[in-house]
Design a protein around this motif. Sequence first.
Motif, PDB file in Angstrom:
ATOM      1  N   SER A  88       0.981   3.976  -3.056  1.00 22.54           N
ATOM      2  CA  SER A  88       0.680   5.375  -2.790  1.00 22.54           C
ATOM      3  C   SER A  88       1.833   6.281  -3.225  1.00 22.54           C
ATOM      4  CB  SER A  88       0.390   5.570  -1.299  1.00 22.54           C
ATOM      5  OG  SER A  88       0.197   6.932  -0.997  1.00 22.54           O
TER       6      SER A  88
ATOM      7  N   LYS B 188      -2.824  14.544  -0.296  1.00 24.79           N
ATOM      8  CA  LYS B 188      -3.686  13.470   0.208  1.00 24.79           C
ATOM      9  C   LYS B 188      -2.855  12.345   0.826  1.00 24.79           C
ATOM     10  CE  LYS B 188      -7.657  14.167  -2.865  1.00 24.79           C
ATOM     11  NZ  LYS B 188      -8.463  13.582  -3.994  1.00 24.79           N
ATOM     12  N   ALA B 189      -1.711  12.037   0.211  1.00 26.01           N
ATOM     13  CA  ALA B 189      -0.843  10.991   0.765  1.00 26.01           C
ATOM     14  C   ALA B 189      -0.303  11.408   2.132  1.00 26.01           C
ATOM     15  CB  ALA B 189       0.313  10.706  -0.198  1.00 26.01           C
TER      16      ALA B 189
ATOM     17  N   ASN C 167       0.828  -1.203   0.000  1.00 24.81           N
ATOM     18  CA  ASN C 167       0.000   0.000   0.000  1.00 24.81           C
ATOM     19  C   ASN C 167       0.864   1.256   0.000  1.00 24.81           C
ATOM     20  OD1 ASN C 167      -2.370  -1.454   0.036  1.00 24.81           O
ATOM     21  ND2 ASN C 167      -2.594  -1.408   2.256  1.00 24.81           N
ATOM     22  N   ARG C 168       1.934   1.253   0.799  1.00 22.67           N
ATOM     23  CA  ARG C 168       2.818   2.419   0.840  1.00 22.67           C
ATOM     24  C   ARG C 168       3.482   2.637  -0.499  1.00 22.67           C
ATOM     25  NH1 ARG C 168       7.275   4.688   0.510  1.00 22.67           N
ATOM     26  NH2 ARG C 168       8.176   2.815  -0.378  1.00 22.67           N
TER      27      ARG C 168
ATOM     28  N   ASN D 193      -1.848  13.587   4.166  1.00 20.00           N
ATOM     29  CA  ASN D 193      -3.000  13.616   5.073  1.00 20.00           C
ATOM     30  C   ASN D 193      -3.365  12.231   5.593  1.00 20.00           C
ATOM     31  OD1 ASN D 193      -3.600  16.337   5.334  1.00 20.00           O
ATOM     32  ND2 ASN D 193      -4.847  16.393   3.476  1.00 20.00           N
ATOM     33  N   ALA D 194      -3.079  11.207   4.788  1.00 16.35           N
ATOM     34  CA  ALA D 194      -3.406   9.838   5.189  1.00 16.35           C
ATOM     35  C   ALA D 194      -2.621   9.400   6.422  1.00 16.35           C
ATOM     36  CB  ALA D 194      -3.152   8.870   4.038  1.00 16.35           C
ATOM     37  N   VAL D 195      -1.456  10.004   6.654  1.00 14.96           N
ATOM     38  CA  VAL D 195      -0.625   9.626   7.807  1.00 14.96           C
ATOM     39  C   VAL D 195      -0.478  10.777   8.800  1.00 14.96           C
ATOM     40  CG1 VAL D 195       0.667   7.912   6.506  1.00 14.96           C
ATOM     41  CG2 VAL D 195       1.498  10.257   6.560  1.00 14.96           C
TER      42      VAL D 195
END
Length: 314
Positions: free
Chosen positions: A12, A142-143, A8-9, A145-147
């Motif tokens: 992304s 967004k990437a 997933n990382r 913000n996901a973390v």
Amino acid sequence: MTEATQDNRTTSSQKVIYAAIAANLGIAVAKFIVAGITGSASMVAEGIHSAVDTGNELLLLLGERRGARPPDRKHPFGYGKSLYFWALIVALSVFSLGGGLSIYHGIAALQAPPPLEDPMWNYVVLVAAAIFEGYSWNVSRKALNAVRKPGTTLWQAVRASKDASVFTVFIEDSAALLGIAIAAGGIALGQYFGNPYFDPAASILIGLLLIGAAFMLARETGALLVGESIDPDQLAALYALFRREPALDTVASLRTMQLGPEDVLLAASVQFRRGMRIDEVEQAIARLEAAVAAGHPAIRHVYFEASALRAVLH
């Protein structure tokens, strides 16, 4: 860290990079064409900026692929830091190629400024560039913000991020959007005042902006390359986890090092209770390793200092 988390990382990060490549490549060609037609120094600077960014994203892809290689005899902890190395090279290229060439071209244009031309095509390309750069910037945002932790700013998320691909693209795209605004301002002021010096001055400002972005990138990637620890909140949670283990008398220190975006090494200096049997120590170590894996999946390597066992055996 599970394979699904790693996949997933990687997906992304690569999505962020591919979006940036698509945006920068097309924009660079358009900027250079219009710069050739209009003679705008700031458009040349912007073209250089986009061309350098395109090459930088390709270097980040190289870092991603090299960093994903499995451990071997020469690199028993894997190749995760390859990404940090190539991200540092990106920072150097932004400084030397992006910033240096933009400033050089701006100074040369100040000495012999080109005559003012109809700026319509400059504005068309800059608006298109802002749209594409904005899309790429939003993907990287967004990437992040996901973390991002609740209550923290986007800049704090950049500082805390261990994924060089994402924060490098975010910083580059932020600089690109500011550069577009500076280029548009230089062209507009030059036309308004009938002064050809505003445009090359904008080129110099874009170069200074890129040098600032390069220093920012070098600081972040350099810290990761030389062995940055996990963030203080995670480390505090790790100490709390170890102190809950009844088999431990003391937790002297827990030292961590980032080996890759989702790959951390932990060295634990602890004291087991005296009088424990070796099988009890082994069970305690197994419990701690399981708890660390459950609560901190990025920690893939856990080592206990030998002094912790010597005290039990004696």
